[in-house]
Each structure stands twice: as structure tokens, then as C-alpha cells.
Design a protein around this motif. Structure first.
Motif, PDB file in Angstrom:
ATOM      1  N   GLU A 181     -15.638 -69.825  30.349  1.00  0.00           N
ATOM      2  CA  GLU A 181     -14.500 -70.345  29.593  1.00  0.00           C
ATOM      3  C   GLU A 181     -13.264 -70.460  30.477  1.00  0.00           C
ATOM      4  N   TYR A 221     -13.659 -73.419  32.790  1.00  0.00           N
ATOM      5  CA  TYR A 221     -13.476 -74.634  32.001  1.00  0.00           C
ATOM      6  C   TYR A 221     -11.986 -74.906  31.766  1.00  0.00           C
ATOM      7  N   GLN A 222     -11.244 -73.890  31.351  1.00  0.00           N
ATOM      8  CA  GLN A 222      -9.814 -74.051  31.095  1.00  0.00           C
ATOM      9  C   GLN A 222      -9.045 -74.358  32.390  1.00  0.00           C
ATOM     10  N   CYS A 239     -10.221 -76.040  34.959  1.00  0.00           N
ATOM     11  CA  CYS A 239     -10.484 -77.454  35.255  1.00  0.00           C
ATOM     12  C   CYS A 239      -9.661 -78.367  34.351  1.00  0.00           C
ATOM     13  N   ILE A 240      -9.550 -78.022  33.065  1.00  0.00           N
ATOM     14  CA  ILE A 240      -8.776 -78.832  32.126  1.00  0.00           C
ATOM     15  C   ILE A 240      -7.299 -78.830  32.512  1.00  0.00           C
ATOM     16  N   ALA A 241      -6.794 -77.675  32.913  1.00  0.00           N
ATOM     17  CA  ALA A 241      -5.378 -77.551  33.264  1.00  0.00           C
ATOM     18  C   ALA A 241      -5.036 -78.231  34.584  1.00  0.00           C
ATOM     19  N   GLU A 288      -6.746 -81.195  35.905  1.00  0.00           N
ATOM     20  CA  GLU A 288      -7.702 -82.300  35.898  1.00  0.00           C
ATOM     21  C   GLU A 288      -7.508 -83.296  37.036  1.00  0.00           C
ATOM     22  N   SER A 325     -17.166 -86.919  37.977  1.00  0.00           N
ATOM     23  CA  SER A 325     -16.264 -85.984  37.312  1.00  0.00           C
ATOM     24  C   SER A 325     -16.998 -85.030  36.367  1.00  0.00           C
ATOM     25  N   ARG A 352     -20.415 -81.442  25.182  1.00  0.00           N
ATOM     26  CA  ARG A 352     -18.971 -81.697  25.315  1.00  0.00           C
ATOM     27  C   ARG A 352     -18.373 -80.996  26.522  1.00  0.00           C
ATOM     28  N   ARG A 353     -18.889 -79.834  26.858  1.00  0.00           N
ATOM     29  CA  ARG A 353     -18.311 -79.046  27.955  1.00  0.00           C
ATOM     30  C   ARG A 353     -19.086 -79.303  29.251  1.00  0.00           C
TER      31      ARG A 353
END
Length: 199
Positions: free
Chosen positions: A17, A20-21, A23-25, A27, A76, A108-109
Motif C-alpha cells: 500500500e 502504491y501511494q 507511486c501515485i504521489a 506519478e 507505466s 485496478r492497482r
């Protein structure tokens, strides 16, 4: 600019998690996580590599739209391999049955599987040994067919389970610069002429 590897101490191991966060933060950066927990920040792709990557994806997508055998992913997409590494191949493909067996959340992830087929394309900033180790890691985690393409040589390395790596050096071999998808990608032929600038 080369990839940056940050050695993450075991006392601050990133959970799925948290990665994942992260990578999102961030991008705007391409990141991978090794099975040992090291964080790899990869440089952006230059124009020449971007064109080659797009061509490779387009060829595979066209074949896949005709056969409808699976799903094609771009660079990506991050896959969580069985050994815990999080890797993003330049081009990847997963057979339909395996993809559709995943839960909606896993799709989704970061999908928890190794692709059936990958292409890694050496860019101007890449050194060959880390890419070769990455290909071996894919094989150890269930890859059925993989191609490492090096336009600088130019050569192609073919990775298959339980077989020695096959190397085709197109600067010394008088053969057509193409690769076959074999049984994994039936009737798929990749013409390497434009990838290796033989036109």
C-alpha cells in the motif's frame, strides 16, 4: 541520466500500500521496487526510445486486437511479481484467462502476477547487465517468453523457460531483423527494421 537506486533499510520496508501511494504521489516518475526492497527511480524516456516503445506497443496491440487472446500493457503498468518485486516492463502481455481471473481490485492497482510476455528496450541511459538481470527475474517468476532489444548493438536476446538465452546479433548476422512470438503469441512477427534503424 541513469536510474537511481535507493537502498531502503529493512526497518523502513515499504508495504504494498505504501509503495502504491508513493507511486501515485509521484506519478511524474517511473518507479520499481526490487524483491530486496530497493527503490529504483528511472529517468524519463528520450524521444528516440519513446518512438521505439510506441512502435512496439502498436505492433502488439494490432496483433492482439485480431486474436483477442489477452491484454497488452504499456510501460507505466507495474506488476507485483510472485517474489515481491514490483516491475514495469516496457511492453507486456497477459493471456486473457489469467487477467480475467484477477479481482477487480487487483486489476485496478498493481496486478499480482508476472506477464506471460515482455519486451525490455534498452534506451541510451540503460546499461545492459541490469536489464538482463531483470529479464532473468521475469523468467524466475513465470515469464513464458521475453525479448530484450538493444538498438545500440544491435542485438536481441530471447528468454524462454528452461533454455539458454538466445542472442541474435543483427550487426553480424545476415538475417531478416524480425522475431517470432512462437507458441506464446501465435503468428505474431515483430519486424525490427525500424527499431534497429535498418531502413
Amino acid at each position: 541520466m541513469e536510474a537511481i537506486t535507493l537502498h531502503v533499510p529493512t526497518t523502513v520496508t515499504l508495504t504494498d500500500e505504501q509503495f502504491y501511494q508513493l507511486c501515485i504521489a509521484n506519478e511524474e516518475h517511473r518507479m520499481e521496487l526490487t524483491a530486496e526492497g530497493d527503490l529504483i527511480i528511472m529517468p524519463p524516456t528520450g524521444g528516440e526510445s519513446g518512438i521505439r516503445n510506441s512502435d512496439l506497443n502498436a505492433d502488439l496491440v494490432i496483433w492482439n486486437r485480431q486474436t483477442r487472446l489477452g491484454y497488452v500493457f504499456d510501460s507505466s503498468t507495474i506488476f507485483k511479481l510472485p517474489n515481491g518485486a514490483k516491475r514495469s516492463p516496457d511492453v507486456s502481455w497477459v493471456i486473457r484467462e489469467r487477467w480475467e481471473a484477477l479481482s477487480a481490485e487487483d486489476r485496478r492497482r498493481f496486478p499480482p502476477l508476472c506477464p506471460d510476455f515482455v519486451i525490455e528496450l534498452r534506451s541510451e541511459t540503460d546499461s545492459l547487465p541490469p536489464l538482463q538481470r531483470k529479464m532473468e527475474e521475469y523468467l524466475a517468476n513465470g515469464l513464458r517468453l521475453g525479448w530484450l532489444l538493444d538498438p545500440q548493438t544491435p542485438l536481441a536476446e530471447i528468454y524462454r523457460p528452461d533454455r539458454e538465452v538466445e542472442t541474435l546479433n543483427f550487426s553480424t548476422q545476415q538475417i531478416s531483423p524480425s522475431l517470432s512470438g512462437e507458441l506464446v503469441l501465435p503468428e505474431f512477427i515483430l519486424d525490427l527494421t525500424s527499431i534497429f534503424h535498418f531502413e
